[in-house]
Design an enzyme around this catalytic site. Structure first.
Site, PDB file in Angstrom:
ATOM      1  N   GLU A 272      -7.936  -7.503   5.478  1.00 20.70           N
ATOM      2  CA  GLU A 272      -7.052  -8.523   4.912  1.00 20.70           C
ATOM      3  C   GLU A 272      -6.285  -9.265   6.003  1.00 20.70           C
ATOM      4  O   GLU A 272      -6.064 -10.487   5.901  1.00 20.70           O
ATOM      5  CB  GLU A 272      -6.112  -7.878   3.898  1.00 20.70           C
ATOM      6  CG  GLU A 272      -6.854  -7.462   2.624  1.00 20.70           C
ATOM      7  CD  GLU A 272      -6.168  -6.349   1.845  1.00 20.70           C
ATOM      8  OE1 GLU A 272      -4.930  -6.178   2.006  1.00 20.70           O
ATOM      9  OE2 GLU A 272      -6.857  -5.643   1.089  1.00 20.70           O
TER      10      GLU A 272
ATOM     11  N   TYR B 118       0.825  -1.206   0.000  1.00 20.18           N
ATOM     12  CA  TYR B 118       0.000   0.000   0.000  1.00 20.18           C
ATOM     13  C   TYR B 118       0.863   1.260   0.000  1.00 20.18           C
ATOM     14  O   TYR B 118       0.455   2.295  -0.543  1.00 20.18           O
ATOM     15  CB  TYR B 118      -0.946  -0.009   1.199  1.00 20.18           C
ATOM     16  CG  TYR B 118      -2.130  -0.925   1.010  1.00 20.18           C
ATOM     17  CD1 TYR B 118      -3.308  -0.473   0.408  1.00 20.18           C
ATOM     18  CD2 TYR B 118      -2.080  -2.250   1.430  1.00 20.18           C
ATOM     19  CE1 TYR B 118      -4.392  -1.314   0.228  1.00 20.18           C
ATOM     20  CE2 TYR B 118      -3.160  -3.107   1.256  1.00 20.18           C
ATOM     21  CZ  TYR B 118      -4.314  -2.627   0.648  1.00 20.18           C
ATOM     22  OH  TYR B 118      -5.380  -3.467   0.468  1.00 20.18           O
TER      23      TYR B 118
END
Length: 398
Positions: free
Chosen positions: A140, A98
Site C-alpha cells: 500500500e 492495522y
C-alpha cells in the site's frame, strides 16, 4: 516466512481456527464497530456488513494466507495481497488502522476459542497476522507513492460534466477535476472510489471501474443501480442515480486496481457479464486509441440487449480493431440482437489461439464458469486475471 517454532502450532490449530473463523470475524466486526462507529459509517460498506459478505472475505483471506504460509513457505501470495492492497489504497486505509484491527481481532479469537488460545497459540497467530499486515502495508505504501499521494490522502473533488443513461439500470458520469490539477494517468481496467455523503450524514465509499481509456483530461465511470431483490438496495448506487447530475461535484479517489491491461502484442480474451463490461470498455478504448493490431476475442453476456450497458459503444470499439471479434450471449436475445447467441457463454464454441491472456469481470458464478472452461481448454491459471465488484470471496484462485 513463518518461524520454525510457529509452523507446527499454526498447522495444528488451523483446523480449529478455520472451523471457528466465521464466528471470530463476526465478533471481531461487532467489537470493532462498537469501539469505532466511524469506521462503519465512513469506511466499511454497510451493505456488505449487513449481508455478511465482508465477514466471509476477511475469514477467507486469513485462512488462505495461513494455508499458503504452511504449504508454500518460500512463496508470498502476491496475487491475493495485491488485490487486497489495491482495495485498501482506494479506500484510504492507513498503516495505523492495522493496529486497531489487530486489537479487536485477537480479542475476538480469545473469546471464541477460550482456553485453547495458549500463549504459544496466541504468539503463532500473532505472527501470521503481522506477516500479512506488514506485507500489505508495504504494498500500500508503494501504491500511495505511485499515486503521488501521502498515506490515505487519495481523494480529490471532481465535477460531473456529463450524465448519460446507458441502460435502464446503468448511468455513466464523465468527471473532470474541480481544481486546476490535471488527472493522473491510469492503466486500462483500474477503478476509482466514490465517497458519497448520504442523507444520514455517513460517507459511504464504493468502487467503480473507469469505463474509458486513459490519456484524456476527464474520467468516466458507469454505475449500475443495485437492486437486491428482498434485500436493501445499494445505498450509493441508488443515491447516485437519484441525485447526481451535471454540475454536481463528487469526492473521487485516485485510480487503483490490479486488473490492468498488460502491454504486449499477444492475443487477448476480454470476457464480461452485466456491468462487468466497464473495465473491458477501457481496455478496448485503449487498444483502439493506440492502433493495436492484437488478436482480441471479446465476449459479453447479459440478460437482454436492453440491459447491456454501452452495447453500441462496445460493438463500435471492437469493429475499430482489425484483430477483434465480438461474441454476445443473452438470456433473451429477442429481435434486437439477431447475431447474438441465446443462453450462457459457451467457451467451447470459440476459436482461441495459443498464448492467450484472459481478463474476466462480472458476477462470480459467471467468472468461475468461464475460468473453469478455460482451464479445461489448457489456458494456464496464471494467464487468467479477474476483477470482483465487492468483497473478494474467490481468494487464492489466481
Amino acid at each position: 516466512m513463518l518461524s520454525e517454532q510457529s509452523v507446527p502450532v499454526v498447522r495444528a490449530t488451523l483446523p480449529a481456527v478455520g472451523a471457528a473463523i466465521g464466528d471470530i470475524t463476526e465478533l471481531f466486526y461487532r467489537k470493532l464497530f462498537e469501539a469505532h462507529p466511524e469506521l462503519l459509517r465512513d469506511l466499511f460498506n454497510r451493505g456488505n456488513q449487513a449481508n455478511g459478505e465482508q465477514q466471509k472475505a476477511l475469514a477467507g483471506s486469513i485462512a488462505a494466507f495461513a494455508g499458503m504460509l504452511l504449504e508454500r513457505p518460500d512463496a508470498r501470495p502476491d496475487a491475493m495481497l495485491s488485490r487486497i492492497a489495491h482495495k485498501h489504497a482506494s479506500l484510504g486505509v492507513t498503516s495505523d488502522q492495522y493496529k486497531i484491527v489487530h486489537r479487536h481481532l485477537f480479542a475476538a479469537i480469545a473469546e471464541v476459542l477460550g482456553d485453547a488460545v495458549t500463549p504459544e497459540v496466541a504468539a503463532a497467530w500473532d505472527e501470521v497476522y503481522w506477516l500479512m499486515a506488514n506485507a500489505l502495508i508495504a504494498v500500500e505504501a508503494r501504491l500511495y507513492e505511485e499515486a503521488g499521494a501521502a498515506e490515505g490522502q487519495i481523494w480529490r473533488r471532481m465535477e460531473i460534466v456529463e450524465r448519460r443513461e446507458e441502460s435502464p439500470d446503468a448511468v455513466s458520469f464523465v468527471l473532470r477535476p474541480a481544481d486546476d490539477r490535471p488527472v493522473r494517468p491510469f492503466r486500462p481496467g483500474q477503478y476509482v472510489s466514490v465517497q458519497s455523503e448520504l442523507p444520514d450524514g455517513s460517507r459511504q465509499i464504493r468502487q467503480y471501474s473507469l469505463s474509458s481509456a486513459p490519456g484524456r483530461s476527464d474520467r468516466r465511470i458507469t454505475v449500475k443501480r443495485v437492486q437486491a431483490g428482498g434485500q436493501p438496495d445499494g445505498e450509493v448506487s441508488s443515491w447516485l442515480h437519484a441525485t447526481a447530475n451535471e454540475g454536481d461535484v463528487l469526492t473521487v479517489s485516485e485510480p487503483f486496481g490490479d486488473l490492468a491491461l498488460a502491454d504486449g502484442d499477444g492475443p487477448l480474451l476480454l470476457a464480461s457479464a452485466g456491468i462487468g463490461v466497464t473495465p473491458m470498455l477501457a481496455m478496448l478504448d485503449h487498444l483502439a486509441a493506440t492502433g493495436s493490431r492484437r488478436p482480441v476475442t471479446v465476449v459479453h453476456a447479459d440478460r437482454t440487449p436492453a440491459d447491456h450497458a454501452h452495447r453500441r459503444e462496445q460493438a463500435e470499439l471492437a469493429a475499430a480493431l482489425p484483430g477483434a471479434r465480438l461474441h454476445l450471449w443473452y438470456e433473451e436475445p429477442g429481435d434486437e440482437a439477431p447475431r447474438a447467441s441465446a443462453g450462457r457463454v459457451d467457451i467451447d464454441s470459440l476459436d482461441l489461439p495459443d498464448g492467450l491472456t484472459v481478463y474476466l469481470c462480472g458476477p462470480v458464478p459467471f467468472m468461475r464458469a468461464v475460468r473453469g472452461d478455460l482451464l479445461r481448454r489448457g489456458v494456464p491459471a496464471a494467464d487468467i486475471h479477474y476483477e470482483v465488484f465487492g468483497p473478494d470471496l474467490w481468494l487464492g484462485q489466481r
